[in-house]
Design an enzyme around this catalytic site. Structure first.
Site, short mmCIF file in Angstrom:
data_model
loop_
_atom_site.label_atom_id
_atom_site.label_comp_id
_atom_site.label_asym_id
_atom_site.label_seq_id
_atom_site.Cartn_x
_atom_site.Cartn_y
_atom_site.Cartn_z
N HIS A 129 48.34 40.12 -36.48
CA HIS A 129 48.25 38.66 -36.51
C HIS A 129 46.93 38.19 -37.11
O HIS A 129 46.46 37.10 -36.81
CB HIS A 129 48.42 38.04 -35.11
N SER B 228 33.60 30.81 -61.94
CA SER B 228 34.12 29.44 -61.97
C SER B 228 33.39 28.67 -63.06
O SER B 228 32.19 28.84 -63.24
CB SER B 228 33.90 28.78 -60.61
N LYS C 276 30.33 31.37 -57.87
CA LYS C 276 31.63 31.99 -57.56
C LYS C 276 31.85 33.34 -58.23
O LYS C 276 31.41 33.58 -59.35
CB LYS C 276 32.77 31.05 -57.97
N GLU D 214 44.81 37.97 -56.96
CA GLU D 214 45.66 36.77 -56.89
C GLU D 214 46.79 36.82 -57.92
O GLU D 214 47.93 36.44 -57.64
CB GLU D 214 44.80 35.52 -57.10
#
Ligand code: ARG
Length: 453
Positions: A158, A279, A285, A292
Protein backbone atom coordinates in the site's frame (compact mmCIF):
# COMPACT_ATOMS: atom_id res chain seq x y z
CA UNK A 1 7.00 2.42 -64.35
CA UNK A 2 5.27 -0.31 -62.35
CA UNK A 3 4.20 -3.62 -63.79
CA UNK A 4 0.41 -3.97 -63.86
CA UNK A 5 -1.71 -5.08 -60.92
CA UNK A 6 -2.09 -8.85 -60.70
CA UNK A 7 -5.85 -9.05 -60.25
CA UNK A 8 -6.96 -6.51 -62.88
CA UNK A 9 -8.32 -9.03 -65.41
CA UNK A 10 -12.03 -8.59 -64.70
CA UNK A 11 -11.96 -4.88 -63.98
CA UNK A 12 -12.64 -2.19 -66.52
CA UNK A 13 -12.09 0.83 -64.29
CA UNK A 14 -8.93 1.98 -62.55
CA UNK A 15 -8.93 1.66 -58.77
CA UNK A 16 -9.82 5.04 -57.32
CA UNK A 17 -6.96 7.02 -55.89
CA UNK A 18 -8.52 7.18 -52.46
CA UNK A 19 -9.11 3.44 -52.45
CA UNK A 20 -5.44 2.86 -53.16
CA UNK A 21 -4.45 5.14 -50.35
CA UNK A 22 -7.01 3.58 -48.05
CA UNK A 23 -5.99 0.04 -48.79
CA UNK A 24 -2.23 0.10 -49.23
CA UNK A 25 -0.11 -1.73 -46.72
CA UNK A 26 3.23 -1.29 -48.48
CA UNK A 27 4.07 1.74 -46.34
CA UNK A 28 4.46 -0.60 -43.38
CA UNK A 29 4.60 -4.20 -44.63
CA UNK A 30 7.69 -3.46 -46.74
CA UNK A 31 9.67 -4.33 -43.64
CA UNK A 32 8.83 -8.00 -44.29
CA UNK A 33 10.67 -8.02 -47.63
CA UNK A 34 13.35 -10.49 -46.54
CA UNK A 35 10.74 -12.92 -45.27
CA UNK A 36 8.65 -12.49 -48.42
CA UNK A 37 11.65 -13.26 -50.59
CA UNK A 38 12.73 -16.26 -48.52
CA UNK A 39 9.15 -17.60 -48.75
CA UNK A 40 9.09 -17.12 -52.52
CA UNK A 41 12.40 -18.91 -53.02
CA UNK A 42 11.26 -21.89 -50.94
CA UNK A 43 7.97 -21.91 -52.83
CA UNK A 44 9.77 -21.83 -56.18
CA UNK A 45 12.07 -24.67 -55.14
CA UNK A 46 9.01 -26.80 -54.35
CA UNK A 47 7.67 -25.94 -57.80
CA UNK A 48 10.83 -27.37 -59.36
CA UNK A 49 10.29 -30.60 -57.45
CA UNK A 50 6.70 -30.70 -58.69
CA UNK A 51 7.87 -30.25 -62.28
CA UNK A 52 6.28 -26.81 -62.63
CA UNK A 53 9.50 -24.86 -63.00
CA UNK A 54 12.72 -25.82 -64.73
CA UNK A 55 15.98 -25.49 -62.86
CA UNK A 56 16.86 -22.65 -65.19
CA UNK A 57 13.63 -20.82 -64.37
CA UNK A 58 14.26 -21.39 -60.68
CA UNK A 59 17.70 -19.84 -60.81
CA UNK A 60 16.31 -16.84 -62.69
CA UNK A 61 13.69 -16.43 -59.98
CA UNK A 62 16.18 -16.89 -57.20
CA UNK A 63 18.74 -14.45 -58.50
CA UNK A 64 16.00 -11.98 -59.50
CA UNK A 65 14.64 -12.08 -55.96
CA UNK A 66 18.12 -11.72 -54.45
CA UNK A 67 18.72 -8.64 -56.59
CA UNK A 68 15.45 -7.17 -55.43
CA UNK A 69 16.37 -7.95 -51.83
CA UNK A 70 19.68 -6.17 -52.24
CA UNK A 71 18.02 -3.16 -53.87
CA UNK A 72 15.48 -2.87 -51.07
CA UNK A 73 18.18 -3.24 -48.41
CA UNK A 74 20.19 -0.47 -50.05
CA UNK A 75 17.20 1.81 -50.47
CA UNK A 76 17.26 1.51 -54.27
CA UNK A 77 13.82 0.05 -54.72
CA UNK A 78 10.80 2.12 -55.53
CA UNK A 79 7.68 0.85 -53.80
CA UNK A 80 4.36 1.64 -55.35
CA UNK A 81 1.07 1.98 -53.52
CA UNK A 82 -0.72 0.93 -56.72
CA UNK A 83 0.78 -2.48 -56.01
CA UNK A 84 -0.70 -2.32 -52.54
CA UNK A 85 1.61 -4.54 -50.53
CA UNK A 86 5.06 -6.06 -50.29
CA UNK A 87 3.94 -9.27 -51.99
CA UNK A 88 2.73 -7.62 -55.18
CA UNK A 89 5.53 -5.07 -55.21
CA UNK A 90 8.14 -7.80 -55.21
CA UNK A 91 6.35 -10.13 -57.59
CA UNK A 92 5.73 -7.34 -60.04
CA UNK A 93 9.36 -6.20 -59.96
CA UNK A 94 10.50 -9.79 -60.45
CA UNK A 95 8.36 -10.33 -63.52
CA UNK A 96 9.44 -6.98 -64.88
CA UNK A 97 13.08 -7.99 -64.43
CA UNK A 98 13.08 -11.64 -65.52
CA UNK A 99 9.91 -12.02 -67.62
CA UNK A 100 8.01 -15.28 -68.05
CA UNK A 101 9.55 -17.23 -65.18
CA UNK A 102 8.47 -14.52 -62.76
CA UNK A 103 4.88 -14.89 -63.90
CA UNK A 104 4.95 -18.56 -62.84
CA UNK A 105 5.94 -17.88 -59.26
CA UNK A 106 2.46 -17.34 -57.85
CA UNK A 107 1.26 -20.84 -58.88
CA UNK A 108 -0.56 -22.62 -56.03
CA UNK A 109 -0.12 -19.65 -53.75
CA UNK A 110 -2.22 -16.72 -52.59
CA UNK A 111 -1.31 -13.51 -50.84
CA UNK A 112 -3.40 -14.94 -48.02
CA UNK A 113 -0.99 -17.74 -47.22
CA UNK A 114 1.92 -15.54 -48.24
CA UNK A 115 1.14 -12.75 -45.79
CA UNK A 116 0.58 -15.26 -42.99
CA UNK A 117 3.93 -16.89 -43.80
CA UNK A 118 5.80 -13.58 -43.91
CA UNK A 119 4.25 -12.38 -40.67
CA UNK A 120 5.11 -15.61 -38.88
CA UNK A 121 8.71 -15.50 -40.09
CA UNK A 122 9.02 -11.85 -39.15
CA UNK A 123 7.49 -12.38 -35.72
CA UNK A 124 9.76 -15.34 -35.08
CA UNK A 125 12.84 -13.22 -35.69
CA UNK A 126 11.58 -10.43 -33.50
CA UNK A 127 10.73 -12.86 -30.69
CA UNK A 128 14.36 -13.99 -30.74
CA UNK A 129 15.63 -10.44 -30.64
CA UNK A 130 13.26 -9.36 -27.87
CA UNK A 131 14.22 -12.45 -25.87
CA UNK A 132 17.84 -11.41 -26.07
CA UNK A 133 17.03 -7.79 -25.13
CA UNK A 134 15.11 -9.09 -22.12
CA UNK A 135 18.31 -10.94 -21.25
CA UNK A 136 20.31 -7.70 -21.41
CA UNK A 137 17.90 -5.93 -19.09
CA UNK A 138 18.01 -8.88 -16.71
CA UNK A 139 21.80 -8.60 -16.70
CA UNK A 140 21.64 -4.87 -15.91
CA UNK A 141 19.27 -5.60 -13.02
CA UNK A 142 21.46 -8.46 -11.81
CA UNK A 143 24.54 -6.24 -11.77
CA UNK A 144 22.71 -3.68 -9.64
CA UNK A 145 21.20 -6.41 -7.45
CA UNK A 146 24.63 -7.87 -6.82
CA UNK A 147 26.22 -4.51 -6.08
CA UNK A 148 23.37 -3.67 -3.70
CA UNK A 149 22.68 -7.11 -2.25
CA UNK A 150 23.34 -5.82 1.26
CA UNK A 151 21.67 -2.42 1.02
CA UNK A 152 18.67 -2.58 3.32
CA UNK A 153 15.58 -0.70 2.26
CA UNK A 154 11.95 -0.72 3.41
CA UNK A 155 9.66 -3.05 1.51
CA UNK A 156 6.20 -1.58 0.97
CA UNK A 157 2.61 -2.67 0.77
CA UNK A 158 0.00 0.00 0.00
CA UNK A 159 3.08 2.22 -0.41
CA UNK A 160 3.32 2.14 3.39
CA UNK A 161 6.49 0.83 4.98
CA UNK A 162 6.12 -2.87 5.70
CA UNK A 163 9.21 -4.95 6.38
CA UNK A 164 12.90 -4.69 5.59
CA UNK A 165 14.23 -6.06 2.31
CA UNK A 166 17.32 -5.19 0.30
CA UNK A 167 17.66 -3.24 -2.92
CA UNK A 168 19.05 -6.46 -4.37
CA UNK A 169 15.93 -8.41 -3.44
CA UNK A 170 13.67 -5.68 -4.79
CA UNK A 171 15.46 -5.62 -8.14
CA UNK A 172 15.53 -9.40 -8.41
CA UNK A 173 11.74 -9.35 -8.32
CA UNK A 174 11.91 -7.73 -11.77
CA UNK A 175 14.35 -10.36 -12.99
CA UNK A 176 11.71 -12.97 -12.13
CA UNK A 177 9.10 -11.07 -14.16
CA UNK A 178 11.37 -10.64 -17.16
CA UNK A 179 12.30 -14.29 -17.03
CA UNK A 180 8.64 -15.26 -17.21
CA UNK A 181 8.34 -12.87 -20.15
CA UNK A 182 11.08 -14.78 -21.92
CA UNK A 183 9.35 -18.08 -21.19
CA UNK A 184 6.05 -16.71 -22.46
CA UNK A 185 7.65 -15.61 -25.72
CA UNK A 186 9.38 -18.91 -26.17
CA UNK A 187 6.08 -20.70 -25.64
CA UNK A 188 4.30 -18.45 -28.13
CA UNK A 189 7.15 -19.04 -30.59
CA UNK A 190 6.15 -22.71 -30.86
CA UNK A 191 2.78 -21.69 -32.26
CA UNK A 192 4.26 -18.91 -34.40
CA UNK A 193 6.70 -21.28 -36.03
CA UNK A 194 4.28 -23.33 -38.14
CA UNK A 195 4.09 -22.89 -41.90
CA UNK A 196 0.77 -21.87 -43.47
CA UNK A 197 2.26 -21.80 -46.97
CA UNK A 198 0.31 -24.08 -49.28
CA UNK A 199 -3.05 -23.15 -47.77
CA UNK A 200 -3.63 -20.95 -50.83
CA UNK A 201 -6.45 -18.44 -50.69
CA UNK A 202 -8.39 -20.66 -48.29
CA UNK A 203 -8.73 -24.14 -49.78
CA UNK A 204 -5.23 -25.27 -50.65
CA UNK A 205 -4.65 -25.98 -54.32
CA UNK A 206 -5.24 -28.61 -56.96
CA UNK A 207 -1.51 -28.39 -57.54
CA UNK A 208 0.31 -30.20 -54.79
CA UNK A 209 3.59 -28.73 -53.63
CA UNK A 210 5.67 -30.34 -50.90
CA UNK A 211 4.59 -28.26 -47.92
CA UNK A 212 6.98 -30.01 -45.56
CA UNK A 213 9.93 -29.24 -47.80
CA UNK A 214 8.96 -25.56 -47.94
CA UNK A 215 8.46 -25.44 -44.18
CA UNK A 216 11.82 -27.07 -43.50
CA UNK A 217 13.63 -24.66 -45.82
CA UNK A 218 12.09 -21.74 -43.95
CA UNK A 219 13.00 -23.17 -40.54
CA UNK A 220 9.40 -23.87 -39.53
CA UNK A 221 8.75 -26.73 -37.11
CA UNK A 222 5.76 -28.06 -39.02
CA UNK A 223 2.84 -27.19 -41.32
CA UNK A 224 -0.68 -26.04 -40.48
CA UNK A 225 -3.37 -28.71 -40.81
CA UNK A 226 -6.44 -26.74 -41.85
CA UNK A 227 -6.22 -24.34 -44.78
CA UNK A 228 -9.17 -22.23 -43.62
CA UNK A 229 -7.77 -21.79 -40.12
CA UNK A 230 -4.28 -21.16 -41.48
CA UNK A 231 -5.50 -18.22 -43.57
CA UNK A 232 -7.55 -16.53 -40.89
CA UNK A 233 -5.59 -17.41 -37.76
CA UNK A 234 -4.08 -14.41 -36.01
CA UNK A 235 -3.84 -16.08 -32.59
CA UNK A 236 -0.08 -16.11 -32.80
CA UNK A 237 -0.03 -12.34 -33.21
CA UNK A 238 -2.45 -11.85 -30.32
CA UNK A 239 -0.34 -14.10 -28.10
CA UNK A 240 2.83 -12.25 -28.91
CA UNK A 241 1.17 -8.89 -28.44
CA UNK A 242 -0.13 -10.06 -25.07
CA UNK A 243 3.37 -11.13 -24.08
CA UNK A 244 4.62 -7.69 -25.20
CA UNK A 245 1.83 -5.93 -23.30
CA UNK A 246 2.80 -7.82 -20.17
CA UNK A 247 6.44 -6.85 -20.67
CA UNK A 248 5.04 -3.32 -20.76
CA UNK A 249 3.26 -3.90 -17.46
CA UNK A 250 6.48 -5.08 -15.86
CA UNK A 251 8.55 -2.22 -17.23
CA UNK A 252 5.86 0.22 -16.18
CA UNK A 253 5.91 -1.05 -12.61
CA UNK A 254 9.68 -0.83 -12.58
CA UNK A 255 9.36 2.72 -13.90
CA UNK A 256 6.96 3.63 -11.15
CA UNK A 257 9.34 2.26 -8.51
CA UNK A 258 12.21 4.22 -9.99
CA UNK A 259 10.18 7.41 -10.21
CA UNK A 260 9.47 7.08 -6.50
CA UNK A 261 13.03 6.11 -5.67
CA UNK A 262 14.40 9.14 -7.52
CA UNK A 263 12.03 11.62 -5.89
CA UNK A 264 13.42 13.92 -3.17
CA UNK A 265 10.95 12.28 -0.80
CA UNK A 266 12.52 8.84 -1.25
CA UNK A 267 15.99 9.59 -2.58
CA UNK A 268 16.89 5.90 -2.80
CA UNK A 269 18.44 6.20 -6.25
CA UNK A 270 19.76 8.73 -8.73
CA UNK A 271 19.51 8.34 -12.48
CA UNK A 272 22.39 9.53 -14.62
CA UNK A 273 22.25 12.89 -16.38
CA UNK A 274 22.29 11.00 -19.65
CA UNK A 275 19.01 9.29 -18.83
CA UNK A 276 17.08 12.22 -17.41
CA UNK A 277 15.92 15.57 -18.74
CA UNK A 278 15.64 19.09 -17.39
CA UNK A 279 12.87 21.64 -17.28
CA UNK A 280 12.77 24.63 -19.63
CA UNK A 281 11.45 26.70 -16.73
CA UNK A 282 12.64 25.25 -13.42
CA UNK A 283 16.42 25.21 -13.39
CA UNK A 284 16.77 22.70 -10.55
CA UNK A 285 14.76 19.91 -12.23
CA UNK A 286 16.06 16.50 -13.23
CA UNK A 287 13.16 14.46 -14.46
CA UNK A 288 12.84 10.67 -14.92
CA UNK A 289 11.29 11.01 -18.39
CA UNK A 290 12.44 7.60 -19.55
CA UNK A 291 10.47 5.97 -16.73
CA UNK A 292 7.43 8.11 -17.46
CA UNK A 293 7.59 7.39 -21.17
CA UNK A 294 7.87 3.68 -20.47
CA UNK A 295 4.86 3.87 -18.17
CA UNK A 296 2.97 5.88 -20.80
CA UNK A 297 3.91 3.73 -23.78
CA UNK A 298 2.54 0.69 -22.00
CA UNK A 299 -0.89 2.07 -22.88
CA UNK A 300 -0.02 1.70 -26.56
CA UNK A 301 0.92 -1.93 -26.05
CA UNK A 302 -2.47 -2.62 -24.46
CA UNK A 303 -4.22 -0.65 -27.20
CA UNK A 304 -2.44 -2.60 -29.93
CA UNK A 305 -3.52 -5.91 -28.42
CA UNK A 306 -7.12 -4.79 -28.09
CA UNK A 307 -7.10 -3.40 -31.65
CA UNK A 308 -6.17 -6.81 -33.03
CA UNK A 309 -8.58 -8.78 -30.86
CA UNK A 310 -11.36 -6.42 -31.87
CA UNK A 311 -10.49 -6.57 -35.57
CA UNK A 312 -10.56 -10.37 -35.50
CA UNK A 313 -13.58 -11.04 -33.36
CA UNK A 314 -16.41 -10.61 -35.85
CA UNK A 315 -14.84 -12.10 -38.94
CA UNK A 316 -16.42 -14.98 -40.82
CA UNK A 317 -13.91 -17.50 -42.12
CA UNK A 318 -11.60 -17.04 -43.86
CA UNK A 319 -9.54 -14.06 -45.00
CA UNK A 320 -11.18 -10.67 -44.73
CA UNK A 321 -9.38 -7.47 -45.45
CA UNK A 322 -9.85 -6.43 -41.84
CA UNK A 323 -6.94 -8.74 -41.16
CA UNK A 324 -4.58 -6.32 -42.83
CA UNK A 325 -5.06 -4.26 -39.67
CA UNK A 326 -2.95 -6.81 -37.78
CA UNK A 327 0.45 -5.60 -38.82
CA UNK A 328 0.66 -1.98 -37.72
CA UNK A 329 -0.23 -2.78 -34.10
CA UNK A 330 2.15 -5.74 -34.14
CA UNK A 331 5.01 -3.71 -35.58
CA UNK A 332 4.33 -0.85 -33.18
CA UNK A 333 4.34 -3.17 -30.18
CA UNK A 334 7.58 -4.78 -31.32
CA UNK A 335 9.30 -1.44 -31.95
CA UNK A 336 8.03 0.04 -28.70
CA UNK A 337 9.13 -2.89 -26.56
CA UNK A 338 12.55 -3.18 -28.19
CA UNK A 339 13.37 0.45 -27.62
CA UNK A 340 11.98 0.36 -24.09
CA UNK A 341 14.13 -2.65 -23.23
CA UNK A 342 17.26 -1.05 -24.67
CA UNK A 343 16.88 2.29 -22.97
CA UNK A 344 15.88 0.76 -19.65
CA UNK A 345 18.89 -1.58 -19.64
CA UNK A 346 21.18 1.37 -20.26
CA UNK A 347 19.47 3.53 -17.65
CA UNK A 348 19.51 0.82 -14.97
CA UNK A 349 23.20 0.14 -15.57
CA UNK A 350 24.01 3.81 -15.06
CA UNK A 351 21.70 4.25 -12.07
CA UNK A 352 23.28 5.01 -8.72
CA UNK A 353 21.75 3.56 -5.55
CA UNK A 354 22.03 5.86 -2.54
CA UNK A 355 22.81 3.31 0.15
CA UNK A 356 22.80 5.82 3.03
CA UNK A 357 19.32 7.11 2.24
CA UNK A 358 18.02 3.57 1.81
CA UNK A 359 19.47 2.51 5.11
CA UNK A 360 18.21 5.61 6.92
CA UNK A 361 14.69 4.79 5.72
CA UNK A 362 15.12 1.15 6.74
CA UNK A 363 16.23 2.10 10.24
CA UNK A 364 12.60 2.83 11.14
CA UNK A 365 12.03 0.29 13.97
CA UNK A 366 8.39 -0.08 12.95
CA UNK A 367 9.62 -2.19 10.04
CA UNK A 368 10.38 -4.85 12.65
CA UNK A 369 6.98 -4.86 14.35
CA UNK A 370 6.18 -8.16 12.65
CA UNK A 371 9.50 -9.58 13.83
CA UNK A 372 8.51 -8.58 17.37
CA UNK A 373 5.31 -10.59 17.00
CA UNK A 374 7.40 -13.53 15.71
CA UNK A 375 9.55 -13.16 18.84
CA UNK A 376 6.44 -13.56 21.02
CA UNK A 377 5.33 -16.56 18.96
CA UNK A 378 8.69 -18.19 19.64
CA UNK A 379 7.95 -17.61 23.37
CA UNK A 380 4.74 -19.60 22.96
CA UNK A 381 2.25 -16.75 22.44
CA UNK A 382 -0.36 -17.58 19.75
CA UNK A 383 0.20 -15.33 16.73
CA UNK A 384 -3.15 -13.52 17.00
CA UNK A 385 -2.39 -12.56 20.62
CA UNK A 386 1.17 -11.63 19.70
CA UNK A 387 -0.16 -9.36 16.94
CA UNK A 388 -2.40 -7.61 19.47
CA UNK A 389 0.40 -7.20 22.01
CA UNK A 390 2.69 -5.66 19.41
CA UNK A 391 -0.18 -3.46 18.27
CA UNK A 392 -0.39 -2.14 21.81
CA UNK A 393 3.35 -1.44 21.84
CA UNK A 394 2.99 0.42 18.52
CA UNK A 395 0.16 2.48 20.02
CA UNK A 396 2.36 3.36 23.02
CA UNK A 397 5.14 4.30 20.61
CA UNK A 398 2.85 6.73 18.78
CA UNK A 399 1.10 8.04 21.91
CA UNK A 400 4.34 8.77 23.76
CA UNK A 401 6.34 9.73 20.70
CA UNK A 402 8.88 7.02 21.52
CA UNK A 403 10.51 4.91 18.80
CA UNK A 404 9.23 1.32 19.04
CA UNK A 405 12.65 -0.04 19.96
CA UNK A 406 12.74 2.26 22.98
CA UNK A 407 9.27 1.50 24.32
CA UNK A 408 9.33 -0.30 27.69
CA UNK A 409 7.90 -3.55 26.37
CA UNK A 410 8.09 -5.48 29.62
CA UNK A 411 5.67 -3.00 31.20
CA UNK A 412 3.12 -3.82 28.48
CA UNK A 413 3.03 -7.58 28.95
CA UNK A 414 4.99 -10.18 30.86
CA UNK A 415 5.40 -12.16 27.63
CA UNK A 416 8.05 -9.63 26.61
CA UNK A 417 11.45 -10.49 28.09
CA UNK A 418 14.58 -8.35 28.27
CA UNK A 419 15.79 -10.02 25.02
CA UNK A 420 12.85 -8.49 23.12
CA UNK A 421 15.12 -5.53 22.28
CA UNK A 422 17.39 -7.83 20.25
CA UNK A 423 14.64 -8.01 17.66
CA UNK A 424 15.58 -4.50 16.55
CA UNK A 425 18.93 -5.51 15.13
CA UNK A 426 18.24 -4.90 11.45
CA UNK A 427 21.15 -6.98 10.12
CA UNK A 428 20.08 -9.97 12.23
CA UNK A 429 16.48 -9.47 11.21
CA UNK A 430 17.47 -9.69 7.58
CA UNK A 431 19.86 -12.56 8.07
CA UNK A 432 17.16 -14.68 9.65
CA UNK A 433 14.99 -14.41 6.55
CA UNK A 434 16.49 -17.49 4.97
CA UNK A 435 13.46 -19.35 3.65
CA UNK A 436 13.54 -19.92 -0.11
CA UNK A 437 12.50 -16.64 -1.72
CA UNK A 438 13.12 -14.54 1.40
CA UNK A 439 15.47 -11.54 1.30
CA UNK A 440 18.46 -12.60 3.40
CA UNK A 441 21.66 -11.29 1.89
CA UNK A 442 22.91 -14.84 1.39
CA UNK A 443 19.71 -15.72 -0.46
CA UNK A 444 19.99 -12.68 -2.70
CA UNK A 445 23.59 -13.52 -3.55
CA UNK A 446 22.62 -17.11 -4.32
CA UNK A 447 19.81 -15.93 -6.55
CA UNK A 448 22.18 -13.67 -8.44
CA UNK A 449 24.49 -16.66 -8.90
CA UNK A 450 21.61 -18.84 -10.07
CA UNK A 451 20.48 -16.24 -12.61
CA UNK A 452 24.01 -15.81 -13.91
CA UNK A 453 24.24 -19.51 -14.81
N1 ARG B 1 -1.95 -6.71 -47.83
C1 ARG B 1 -2.74 -7.82 -47.43
C2 ARG B 1 -2.69 -8.00 -45.91
O1 ARG B 1 -1.81 -7.48 -45.32
C3 ARG B 1 -2.25 -9.10 -48.07
C4 ARG B 1 -3.31 -10.11 -48.32
C5 ARG B 1 -4.29 -9.59 -49.30
N2 ARG B 1 -5.23 -10.57 -49.67
C6 ARG B 1 -6.34 -10.27 -50.30
N3 ARG B 1 -7.15 -11.23 -50.59
N4 ARG B 1 -6.66 -9.02 -50.58
O2 ARG B 1 -3.54 -8.63 -45.32
Amino acid sequence: MVYGLMWKGRFSQQTADLVQRYGESISYDWRMYRQDIAGSIAHARAQVKAGLLTKEEFSQIESGLRDIEKDIAEGNFEFSIELEDIHMNIESALTQRIGAAGAKLHTARSRNDQVATDTRLYTREEIDEITSLLGDLKTALLDQAEANAGVVVPGYTHLQRGQPVTVGHHLLAYVEMLDRDQQRLSDARKRVNISPLGSGALAGSTINLDREQIAAELGFDGVTQNSMDAISDRDYIAEVMFALALIGTHLSRLSEDLILWCSSEFGFATLSDAHTTGSSLMPQKKNPDVCELTRGKTGRLYGNLIALLTAAKGLPLTYNRDLQEDKEPLFDSIDTVKLALRVNAEMISAMQVNADTCEAAASDPLLLATDLADYLVKKGVPFRNAHELVGKAVAVSFDTDTPLDQVDLESIDSAYGPDAKDVFNLKLALESRTNPGAPSIANVKNQVKRWRQ
